[in-house]
Write an enzyme that holds these catalytic residues in place. Sequence first.
Site, PDB file in Angstrom:
ATOM      1  N   ARG A 104       0.840  -1.178   0.000  1.00  0.00           N
ATOM      2  CA  ARG A 104       0.000   0.000   0.000  1.00  0.00           C
ATOM      3  C   ARG A 104       0.883   1.237   0.000  1.00  0.00           C
ATOM      4  O   ARG A 104       1.681   1.424   0.922  1.00  0.00           O
ATOM      5  CB  ARG A 104      -0.896  -0.039   1.248  1.00  0.00           C
ATOM      6  N   THR A 108      -0.853   7.615  -1.214  1.00  0.00           N
ATOM      7  CA  THR A 108      -2.083   7.574  -2.040  1.00  0.00           C
ATOM      8  C   THR A 108      -3.064   6.517  -1.525  1.00  0.00           C
ATOM      9  O   THR A 108      -4.220   6.517  -1.924  1.00  0.00           O
ATOM     10  CB  THR A 108      -1.721   7.200  -3.487  1.00  0.00           C
ATOM     11  N   ASP A 200      -2.301  -3.175  12.771  1.00  0.00           N
ATOM     12  CA  ASP A 200      -1.750  -3.687  11.510  1.00  0.00           C
ATOM     13  C   ASP A 200      -1.683  -5.212  11.583  1.00  0.00           C
ATOM     14  O   ASP A 200      -0.920  -5.778  12.365  1.00  0.00           O
ATOM     15  CB  ASP A 200      -0.353  -3.098  11.287  1.00  0.00           C
ATOM     16  N   ASP A 203       1.819  -6.832  10.943  1.00  0.00           N
ATOM     17  CA  ASP A 203       2.746  -6.630  12.070  1.00  0.00           C
ATOM     18  C   ASP A 203       2.364  -7.512  13.248  1.00  0.00           C
ATOM     19  O   ASP A 203       3.227  -8.089  13.914  1.00  0.00           O
ATOM     20  CB  ASP A 203       2.738  -5.154  12.497  1.00  0.00           C
TER      21      ASP A 203
HETATM   22  N1  URA Z   1      -4.464  -3.103   7.146  1.00  0.00           N
HETATM   23  C1  URA Z   1      -4.280  -3.484   8.432  1.00  0.00           C
HETATM   24  O1  URA Z   1      -3.440  -4.322   8.722  1.00  0.00           O
HETATM   25  N2  URA Z   1      -5.046  -2.931   9.397  1.00  0.00           N
HETATM   26  C2  URA Z   1      -5.994  -2.014   9.136  1.00  0.00           C
HETATM   27  O2  URA Z   1      -6.677  -1.558  10.061  1.00  0.00           O
HETATM   28  C3  URA Z   1      -6.174  -1.625   7.782  1.00  0.00           C
HETATM   29  C4  URA Z   1      -5.396  -2.181   6.814  1.00  0.00           C
END
Ligand code: URA
Length: 209
Positions: A104, A108, A200, A203
Site C-alpha cells: 500500500r 495515495t 496492523d 505486524d
Molecule cells: N491493514 C491493516 O493491517 N489494518 C488495518 O486496520 C487496515 C489495513
Amino acid sequence: MEHLNIVNHPLIQHKLTLMRRRETPTAIFRQLLKEISMLLAYEGTRDLELTSRQIETPLMEMEAPALAGKKLALISILRAGNGLLDGVLELVPSARVGYIGLFRDETTLQAVEYYFKVPTELEDRLVIAVDPMLATGNSVIAALDRLKEAGAQRIRFLCLLAAPEGVDKLRHCHPDVPVFTAALDERLNEKGYILPGLGDAGDRLYGTK
Ligand code: URA
C-alpha cells in the site's frame, strides 16, 4: 448468495475479541487467525458442488458424496493473507495456492503490485482470495482485477474484518464477488486503518513494526 456475509458464530466472535486486544501476543494472534479462518472457510464453502462416487466401506458398497469439479484455488494477498491461508489450507488441503504481492502506497493508499503467481485453469476453479483486513478496498480490488484478467470467473473473498468504506467500494467494483467476514467495523481513520480494528494485521501476525 449475499454480497456481504458476516459470520457471527459465537466462537468466531470470542476469538476475534481476543485478537483485537492490544496485549495479545504474536503467537496467540496467529493461532486465533488460523482458527477463525477455518470457520470462515467452512461458511464460504458451504455451497460447494457435490458429485457421488462408488466406494466400499468395510461392510458394503455405497454411492458416497465427494466434491465435484477442479480443485479450489486459494489466493493469498501478501503478506497478511498468509495468516488466513494457513487455516483455509488446513480445511481444504488439496487446494491449489497462489500469491499476489501488493503493497500500500502510504500517501495515495493505492495498491502497487510486486508479485503475481497463481494456479493454472483459474476459469474452471472456485477461487477464494484471502486478506485479513478489508479497509479502503484498494488492495483486494486490484487483486481481483488481476485474478479476472488471469481467467477467474467464480471468486469469493474471505477477510477477518471489514470497514463499510471498503465493502461499498468492493461491491461497486466487483459486485459478483461475495465477501465473508467475521465483523463489519465502524469506519476507517485518516491513515486507512480500520476502527476499532486490531491494528496492523501483518505486524501483529509476524511480530514486526
Ligand atoms: N491493514 C491493516 O493491517 N489494518 C488495518 O486496520 C487496515 C489495513
